[in-house]
Design a protein around this motif. Structure first.
Motif, mmCIF file in Angstrom:
data_model
loop_
_atom_site.group_PDB
_atom_site.id
_atom_site.type_symbol
_atom_site.label_atom_id
_atom_site.label_comp_id
_atom_site.label_asym_id
_atom_site.label_seq_id
_atom_site.Cartn_x
_atom_site.Cartn_y
_atom_site.Cartn_z
ATOM 1 N N ALA A 211 12.448 136.361 -98.493
ATOM 2 C CA ALA A 211 12.131 135.287 -99.446
ATOM 3 C C ALA A 211 12.073 135.843 -100.867
ATOM 4 O O ALA A 211 12.541 135.199 -101.822
ATOM 5 C CB ALA A 211 10.808 134.630 -99.071
ATOM 6 N N ALA A 212 11.520 137.035 -101.027
ATOM 7 C CA ALA A 212 11.392 137.626 -102.370
ATOM 8 C C ALA A 212 12.764 137.878 -102.974
ATOM 9 O O ALA A 212 12.989 137.606 -104.163
ATOM 10 C CB ALA A 212 10.600 138.921 -102.292
ATOM 11 N N TRP A 213 13.693 138.375 -102.171
ATOM 12 C CA TRP A 213 15.034 138.627 -102.723
ATOM 13 C C TRP A 213 15.759 137.315 -102.991
ATOM 14 O O TRP A 213 16.516 137.207 -103.941
ATOM 15 C CB TRP A 213 15.832 139.571 -101.816
ATOM 16 C CG TRP A 213 15.886 140.951 -102.411
ATOM 17 C CD1 TRP A 213 16.887 141.466 -103.181
ATOM 18 C CD2 TRP A 213 14.878 141.968 -102.317
ATOM 19 N NE1 TRP A 213 16.558 142.746 -103.573
ATOM 20 C CE2 TRP A 213 15.339 143.088 -103.053
ATOM 21 C CE3 TRP A 213 13.623 142.044 -101.684
ATOM 22 C CZ2 TRP A 213 14.601 144.265 -103.176
ATOM 23 C CZ3 TRP A 213 12.901 143.220 -101.806
ATOM 24 C CH2 TRP A 213 13.389 144.305 -102.544
ATOM 25 N N GLY A 214 15.477 136.300 -102.167
ATOM 26 C CA GLY A 214 16.070 134.985 -102.405
ATOM 27 C C GLY A 214 15.584 134.406 -103.723
ATOM 28 O O GLY A 214 16.367 133.847 -104.506
ATOM 29 N N ALA A 215 14.281 134.584 -104.003
ATOM 30 C CA ALA A 215 13.712 134.042 -105.240
ATOM 31 C C ALA A 215 14.245 134.772 -106.458
ATOM 32 O O ALA A 215 14.354 134.206 -107.543
ATOM 33 C CB ALA A 215 12.186 134.156 -105.186
ATOM 34 N N ALA A 216 14.592 136.052 -106.290
ATOM 35 C CA ALA A 216 15.064 136.850 -107.433
ATOM 36 C C ALA A 216 16.549 136.655 -107.687
ATOM 37 O O ALA A 216 17.078 137.145 -108.676
ATOM 38 C CB ALA A 216 14.774 138.331 -107.163
ATOM 39 N N PRO A 347 21.985 132.839 -101.160
ATOM 40 C CA PRO A 347 22.042 134.050 -100.329
ATOM 41 C C PRO A 347 20.903 134.990 -100.700
ATOM 42 O O PRO A 347 20.499 135.069 -101.866
ATOM 43 C CB PRO A 347 23.390 134.670 -100.697
ATOM 44 C CG PRO A 347 24.199 133.547 -101.240
ATOM 45 C CD PRO A 347 23.223 132.634 -101.927
ATOM 46 N N ASN A 348 20.373 135.664 -99.694
ATOM 47 C CA ASN A 348 19.321 136.648 -99.966
ATOM 48 C C ASN A 348 19.606 137.992 -99.291
ATOM 49 O O ASN A 348 18.749 138.875 -99.303
ATOM 50 C CB ASN A 348 17.944 136.118 -99.534
ATOM 51 C CG ASN A 348 17.896 135.761 -98.053
ATOM 52 O OD1 ASN A 348 18.861 135.986 -97.318
ATOM 53 N ND2 ASN A 348 16.783 135.206 -97.616
ATOM 54 N N ALA A 349 20.783 138.146 -98.715
ATOM 55 C CA ALA A 349 21.080 139.410 -98.028
ATOM 56 C C ALA A 349 22.578 139.599 -97.892
ATOM 57 O O ALA A 349 23.346 138.638 -97.875
ATOM 58 C CB ALA A 349 20.430 139.402 -96.639
#
Ligand code: BDR
Ligand code: CA
Length: 375
Positions: A211-216, A347-349
């Motif tokens: 979730a943190a990488w998605g938000a960033a 996308p987050n990954a």
């Protein structure tokens, strides 16, 4: 970069003092080294990953976070400190992580990695202690010490990284790259029918990290998304007795090829302490995989992640949105990739989809074999 070079030189001096590196070898290494922070639950394959990093002149391991997983967190600390002692890398700080996952009960996997986590291997005694600050703080300190440069590698449950993100939400933009070994994408699990071990131990922390990488994402380009290597790709990387024998030969200490017919627990005859340790650890891992019906071999999940951390070109990836099932009675810990964009989320990954095990093993043997010759 000057600080990194002096760390490498300092480490070489320690190895010289320990008699590991011949004093006649030059202390000058012109290869630019990238700062790497490794979060591990050592573990046989975590140990192989750490040795790969130590053997890589393009990496400077600036810190190691210990996470409970394969064995409990104190044993992981002992293993990391013992391994660094063996390798003469006693200037690398090791931090202790959380006692428990964020909300799940702690589980360990001594059946897979041995009672102390390193199979049949026994690591040297040491008198070092973990840092006074914990693993979450170690992540934040390392990221601030190398803004925009640090390569993060996680080969255990994501508890410490999730705690670090709570303390420092800008971590995704502070890191140069993050590589995670975890999950299983359109592929079976190894802990439940659908869940992989690292995610299964602490699904809530994994969900927080994704979730943190998605938000960033709004501030990032795709290259900054975490590279996530699940079982679908790491299980292509199978160490065999023949490959392990190649490693020993590359280290200048040939040993007989192990066999499924050997007496269980047979210790390595290698006089080289690093090769002996790796062989004693790997034999247990071979036996475990054999008992699982997978053959007398062992999947090198974590070393592939370490290698990809230094060279993402080793794996083909695809950007997508990943989330973790937290409530399913049968599916808790499952990593779900939304390949078709049903969720309408960013996308987050970057999910690993393919690797060439021959390229990986050639590089692993070249680096670790050359490194082991110094012992
Ligand atoms: C992962 O689980 C652990 O047992 C290994 O060290 C690896 O990180 C594979 O599922
Ligand atoms: Ca691991």
């Amino acid at each position: 970069m000057a600080g990194l070079v002096s760390r490498r030189v300092r480490r070489r001096r320690l190895r010289v003092a320990a008699g590991i590196v011949a004093a006649v070898t030059t202390a000058h290494d012109p290869t630019p080294a990238l700062p790497v922070f490794a979060d591990v639950d050592t573990g046989v394959d975590d140990a192989m990953a750490l040795v790969y990093l130590l053997a890589s002149t393009d990496a400077d391991v600036v810190g190691i976070a210990s996470t409970g997983g394969n064995v409990d967190v104190d044993q992981v600390c002992r293993n990391n400190l013992g391994l660094l002692q063996l390798c003469g890398a006693t200037d690398i700080p090791v931090s202790r992580g959380a006692d428990q996952p964020l909300s799940a009960a702690m589980r360990t996997a001594e059946d897979t990695h041995g009672p102390a986590g390193l199979g049949y291997a026994e690591l040297p005694r040491h008198d070092r202690e973990p840092t006074s600050y914990d693993s979450a703080e170690a992540w934040v300190r390392a990221a601030h010490a190398h803004p925009g440069e640090l390569i993060g590698l996680v080969t255990g449950p994501l508890t410490n990284l999730a705690l670090a993100l709570r303390a420092e939400p800008t971590l995704p933009s502070l890191l140069r790259r993050l590589v995670i070994m975890g999950g299983s994408f359109d592929y079976r699990g190894n802990t439940t029918p659908v869940a992989e071990w690292n995610i299964s131990v602490d699904p809530e922390s994994a969900a927080e990290v994704f979730a943190a990488w998605g938000a960033a994402w709004g501030e990032q380009d795709p290259d900054h998304l975490p590279i996530v290597l699940g079982l679908n790709v790491t299980e292509n990387v199978a160490m065999t007795p023949a490959i392990l024998a190649r490693l020993a030969a590359a280290a200048g200490t040939p040993t007989p090829e192990m066999s499924v017919t050997d007496t269980r627990g047979t210790r390595s005859p290698a006089t080289n302490p690093l090769i002996g340790t790796l062989e004693d650890a790997m034999r247990f891992y071979f036996e475990f995989h054999h008992d699982q019906g997978e053959g007398y071999l062992a999947h090198l999940h974590d070393p592939l992640a370490a290698a990809a951390a230094l060279d993402p070109g080793l794996v083909r990836t695809r950007a997508t949105t990943v989330d973790v099932e937290l409530v399913g009675a049968l599916t808790r810990g499952m990593t779900v990739a939304d390949w078709s964009g049903h969720w309408g989320r960013r996308p987050n990954a970057l999910i690993g989809t393919e690797t060439d095990p021959t390229v990986f093993f050639d590089r692993f043997i070249d680096r670790v074999g050359r490194y082991a010759r110094r012992f």
